[in-house]
Design an enzyme around this catalytic site. Structure first.
Site, PDB file in Angstrom:
ATOM      1  N   CYS A 151      37.950  46.184  58.494  1.00  0.00           N
ATOM      2  CA  CYS A 151      38.018  45.397  57.256  1.00  0.00           C
ATOM      3  C   CYS A 151      38.297  43.921  57.524  1.00  0.00           C
ATOM      4  O   CYS A 151      37.630  43.036  56.989  1.00  0.00           O
ATOM      5  CB  CYS A 151      39.063  45.996  56.313  1.00  0.00           C
ATOM      6  SG  CYS A 151      40.754  46.005  56.971  1.00  0.00           S
TER       7      CYS A 151
ATOM      8  N   GLU B  63      33.437  45.917  51.334  1.00  0.00           N
ATOM      9  CA  GLU B  63      34.500  46.245  52.273  1.00  0.00           C
ATOM     10  C   GLU B  63      33.948  47.060  53.433  1.00  0.00           C
ATOM     11  O   GLU B  63      32.844  47.608  53.365  1.00  0.00           O
ATOM     12  CB  GLU B  63      35.594  47.058  51.571  1.00  0.00           C
ATOM     13  CG  GLU B  63      35.059  48.371  51.024  1.00  0.00           C
ATOM     14  CD  GLU B  63      36.130  49.270  50.424  1.00  0.00           C
ATOM     15  OE1 GLU B  63      35.776  50.265  49.779  1.00  0.00           O
ATOM     16  OE2 GLU B  63      37.317  48.993  50.617  1.00  0.00           O
TER      17      GLU B  63
ATOM     18  N   HIS C 250      44.825  46.635  54.067  1.00  0.00           N
ATOM     19  CA  HIS C 250      43.362  46.592  53.918  1.00  0.00           C
ATOM     20  C   HIS C 250      42.984  45.296  53.220  1.00  0.00           C
ATOM     21  O   HIS C 250      43.808  44.673  52.541  1.00  0.00           O
ATOM     22  CB  HIS C 250      42.909  47.811  53.101  1.00  0.00           C
ATOM     23  CG  HIS C 250      41.415  47.951  52.997  1.00  0.00           C
ATOM     24  ND1 HIS C 250      40.607  48.075  54.106  1.00  0.00           N
ATOM     25  CD2 HIS C 250      40.589  47.994  51.923  1.00  0.00           C
ATOM     26  CE1 HIS C 250      39.352  48.191  53.716  1.00  0.00           C
ATOM     27  NE2 HIS C 250      39.327  48.140  52.395  1.00  0.00           N
TER      28      HIS C 250
END
Length: 614
Positions: A527, A588, A576
């Site tokens: 990520c 993402e 994240h």
């Protein structure tokens, strides 16, 4: 334009009209056949009670499916939360890697500074010994001359005056030499103190390196434990999926029976609506007439499409130019960042080892984004930065016959001063003055606050300011460049630890889930690596860790997010990160086994703030 082209619309209209007449005739024929068939066999008309009983079975089956789906949704939410925790653990290892690289560079800087300070201390010690020897020689000379004074006194006044002058000369030079020895002793004490402080700074940097390695080991152990829990949750999920599928099968069977009854009822209604079908046939005939007008409109639409095609080609050319500019900016950012997935210490160990080239390790391509600038002495700014270290002075004592005392120069800001020659009793000594400056740089965020010697490296903010200043376009255009770069990687595999400013890279081991999916053998992004790559296209340099990315830019309330803002998860953005696209969507790199994708925004577990970098 020739005659055929001139009359093409007219001929097309005639063809459409002919087709419409054929379609009307076909429809009328079909209606007549259907009417004849209905007249020969009356469809069955189900009773209302039979229809109600079938609907009750459908309702019961729907409830069973809803219950199974609810249980499955709850289990999937548990799995999602666990996977989010796993993401936080993986990002914690990303943090330890960033901290480890920073600590290794700081330790190398401290080691080089200690080595330089020790060399200076040895040199001052040698100079002090030489000065002391000279003082001792002056004292012995004075003593010998004093012992011969009675003999000289018998020879007359001239000889006595000459001896007095010599004793005065020796006493004056002895006082000067003592002052020089005292000054050198002071410099030796200052240099020893500075060496001690630098050794303490080196110890702190080495302790940070050990702490980063231990944090990485702890995080990997936690990943192992969470991996086993995730495996159990997935097994429970598979069982719930089977239960849901069984209930769905029963519901499908009930729906099939109900649909059969409804179909019979519909066929009966069609039998009663023969006249209505005739009317529909007439409507179709009118629709055929309208098709001619539609064909003419389509001709006009085709011309409009051609104009749109040309405009699209122009837009594509502009997009290619923007992509080229983004790649150039990303290359400039990549040139300033270390290799994230390298665990080995790139610097030499031991105080006596040759100095490690920190600038070359942190900047593998050799030059920064805007290029090296040349100083007045012909040395590049980058090379000059790597030559400097902690501020201090070491000045040799100078003396000249007839001067009153030895002089000591203060610290200056030049790299090396011009040598100065002084005479003492006919002897010539050369004094060199070396000046160093303190600097320390932390690329990503953590810093011990120690001021140690070594090369000065550009921070990520400085790199971003230099590179992004050369990227053209409005704020909206820069945001679209970032999103276009991220979207260009849709479908790219998730690889934990993968991705840099230039594109996808091979992942690294995490000792758990990522390893089970073979991330260390995949080329892709995690990520924070995807976000790093996307923003490099507009010259913004980011570290490969969500927690440090969360500390950049401007914090905004999630309810006020705009397209291009960063969405973080975890208490400090350390689990994240994704890029907000607007309309409740984000792009993402979710987790191992997945790919870069567009997903609905998940509000659960979101960090307190979003971050705006543009």
């Amino acid at each position: 334009m020739n005659a055929d082209q001139t009359h093409t619309p007219a001929r097309a209209g005639r063809r459409v009209g002919a087709c419409a007449r054929v379609a009307v005739a076909t429809t009328v024929s079909a209606v007549m056949v259907a009417t004849s068939a209905v007249a020969g066999a009356v469809p069955r008309n189900p009773e209302p009670a039979e229809l109600a009983q079938a609907q009750q079975a459908v309702d019961a089956g729907t409830g069973g499916v809803a219950a199974a789906a609810g249980a499955l949704s709850s289990k999937e939410e548990e799995i999602a939360n666990l996977e989010l925790d796993m993401g936080g653990l993986r990002e914690e290892i990303n943090k330890t890697l960033v901290d480890l690289h920073d600590a290794q560079g700081s330790a190398e800087q401290a080691r080089q500074a200690v080595k330089e300070a020790r060399a200076e201390l040895d040199q001052v010690q040698g100079e002090m010994s030489s000065a002391q020897d000279k003082l001792d020689e002056i004292s012995r000379t004075a003593y010998r001359r004093g012992a011969s004074a009675p003999v000289s006194g018998v020879s007359g006044n001239a000889t006595s005056d000459d001896g007095l002058d010599r004793r005065t000369y020796l006493r004056t030079n002895a006082e000067k030499q003592r002052a020089a020895v005292d000054e050198l002793d002071r410099l030796r004490t200052e240099t020893a103190n500075r060496e001690s402080r630098l050794r303490e700074a080196r110890d702190v940097a080495e302790d940070r390196e050990v702490a980063a390695e231990q944090a990485q080991t702890d995080a990997r152990a936690e990943i192992d434990e969470r991996s086993r829990e995730l495996e159990q949750k997935n097994a429970e999920r598979e069982q719930l999926v089977a239960q849901r599928d069984e209930a769905q099968g029963e519901l499908d069977a009930a729906r099939g029976h109900s649909e059969n009854l409804d179909r019979e009822r519909e066929e009966y209604r069609e039998y009663e609506q023969r006249e209505q079908e005739r009317k529909e046939a007439e409507d179709k005939a009118r629709e055929a007439a309208a098709a001619k007008a539609k064909a003419e409109r389509e001709q006009a639409a085709a011309e409009e499409q051609e104009r749109a095609r040309k405009e699209a080609e122009d837009a594509a050319q502009r997009e290619r130019e923007a992509t080229a500019a983004a790649e150039k900016a990303a290359e400039a950012v990549a040139a300033t960042q270390p290799e994230h997935n390298t665990l080995d210490n790139p610097y030499p160990s031991g105080e006596d080892a040759a100095a490690g080239d920190i600038a070359a390790v942190q900047n593998p391509s050799g030059t920064a984004a805007t290029g090296e600038t040349t100083q007045g002495n012909g040395t590049s700014a980058t090379a000059q930065a790597t030559q400097t270290s902690e501020a201090a002075t070491s000045t040799r004592a100078t003396e000249t016959a007839g001067e009153t005392a030895a002089e000591s120069t203060q610290a200056t800001t030049t790299t090396q001063a011009e040598p100065t020659a002084t005479a003492t009793g006919g002897a010539t000594e050369t004094a060199e003055e070396t000046t160093t400056s303190e600097s320390t740089t932390s690329q990503s965020g953590d810093s011990t606050g120690q001021s140690i010697g070594g090369p000065t490296l550009e921070t990520a903010d400085e790199v971003s300011e230099e590179v992004s200043g050369s990227v053209d376009g409005s704020r909206e255009q820069r945001i679209e460049t970032v999103i276009a770069r991220a979207k260009s990687q849709i479908g790219m595999p998730y690889a934990w630890g993968g991705g840099n400013a230039s594109g996808p890279t091979k992942g690294i081991r995490d000792g758990g889930v990522a390893d089970s999916y073979g991330d260390y053998n995949k080329i892709g992004f995690d990520c924070s690596g995807l976000v790093l790559y996307a923003f490099a296209g507009v010259g913004i340099s980011l570290p490969h860790y969500t927690g440090y990315q969360y500390q950049r830019g401007t914090k905004v309330d999630p309810s006020s997010m705009q397209r291009g803002d960063l969405i973080f998860y975890g208490p400090a953005g350390n689990h994240h990160v994704a890029i907000y696209l607007g309309d409740g969507q984000m792009i993402e790199a979710p987790q191992s086994g997945s790919t870069v994708q567009i997903s609905p925004v998940r509000w659960s577990g979101m960090s307190p703030s979003a971050v705006r970098l543009i």
